[in-house]
Motif scaffolding. Structure first.
Motif, PDB file in Angstrom:
ATOM      1  N   ASN A 194      -1.406  -8.593  15.690  1.00 52.88           N
ATOM      2  CA  ASN A 194      -1.347  -7.257  16.040  1.00 52.88           C
ATOM      3  C   ASN A 194      -2.562  -6.457  15.826  1.00 52.88           C
ATOM      4  N   MET A 195      -3.671  -7.234  15.253  1.00 51.84           N
ATOM      5  CA  MET A 195      -4.968  -6.820  14.753  1.00 51.84           C
ATOM      6  C   MET A 195      -6.016  -7.061  15.582  1.00 51.84           C
ATOM      7  N   GLN A 210       4.124  -5.788   3.271  1.00 51.07           N
ATOM      8  CA  GLN A 210       3.967  -7.067   3.716  1.00 51.07           C
ATOM      9  C   GLN A 210       2.634  -7.182   4.564  1.00 51.07           C
ATOM     10  N   ARG A 211       2.211  -8.427   4.481  1.00 50.34           N
ATOM     11  CA  ARG A 211       0.995  -8.683   5.287  1.00 50.34           C
ATOM     12  C   ARG A 211       1.287  -8.416   6.641  1.00 50.34           C
ATOM     13  N   CYS A 212       0.407  -7.918   7.453  1.00 49.07           N
ATOM     14  CA  CYS A 212       0.667  -7.660   9.082  1.00 49.07           C
ATOM     15  C   CYS A 212       0.538  -8.889   9.757  1.00 49.07           C
TER      16      CYS A 212
END
Length: 229
Positions: A210-211, A204-206
């Motif tokens: 969080n990035m 799944q796309r993060c």
């Protein structure tokens, strides 16, 4: 002397929305509907790719069209060899992986191989400490092509499961040239509603937050103390 206000250089709302639509509706396609891509359309896609940014303006990309069915079958065989090896390397996820469709080489209207050009080592500007900038630049060219293809209503899939040396040999590339992508391009039955690997519950796309860091790795964006000057 005060600066004059900067001119408004933004696109119109409709133009801006079209750019974002291409970005958000782009998909890594694996299912194709045959057909063909008109030469003038393919030329537009390649022109978009060729206008990508490149570090030091090195333009390290080369595009090779694979028109021969025999060569396509040869590429497919090389991809299959790597698919089996990748499955084994995944251990407990092997069975799930082997059920995924990873290429459309015999179904797509067009197949293009993207390679890093030989002689890239002579480009020092921007590469002295980061030689991988040739790869980064070529990835930008591929993304340009991908977005242009979506705007033209065409699907594109980036296949990266292959031994680069074997592909280079099959296609007669000179020493130093390095293939990095097999691109399947053409009409598709429909575009996936979400990335195929997300549909298949593979990943799944993060979350974007969080990035995002600020001032130090791991320090969340917007949570730094501002020091007064």
């Amino acid at each position: 002397m005060p600066h004059s206000p900067a001119p408004d250089q933004a696109f119109s709302a409709a133009e801006r929305d079209a750019v974002y639509r291409a970005i958000f509706e782009r998909r890594d396609m694996r299912h194709f509907a045959g057909g063909e891509v008109a030469p003038e359309v393919m030329r537009r896609l390649l022109t978009a790719a060729h206008h990508a940014p490149s570090v030091g303006f090195m333009q390290p990309w080369r595009f090779l069209r694979v028109a021969s069915p025999a060569l396509r079958r040869g590429l497919q065989a090389l991809v299959e060899q790597e698919r089996v090896q990748t499955g084994r390397a995944l251990g407990p996820r092997e069975d799930a992986f082997m059920h995924l469709k990873v290429e459309g080489l015999m179904d797509a209207a067009e197949v293009w191989v993207v390679a890093l050009a030989d002689g890239r080592e002579r480009h020092v500007f921007g590469r002295r400490t980061l030689p991988q900038m040739d790869l980064a630049s070529t990835a930008c060219a591929i993304q340009n092509l991908w977005l242009a293809a979506r705007a033209e209503g065409l699907g594109m899939g980036w296949v990266s499961m292959f031994d680069p040396a074997a592909v280079a040999s099959l296609l007669g590339m000179p020493a130093g040239a390095e293939p990095i992508a097999l691109l399947c391009i053409g009409p598709v039955p429909h575009f996936y509603e979400e990335p195929m690997l997300q549909q298949q519950r593979w990943a799944q796309r993060c979350a974007l937050d969080n990035m995002l860091f600020e001032d130090a790795w791991g320090q969340p964006l917007g949570q730094c103390e501002t020091v007064a000057g």
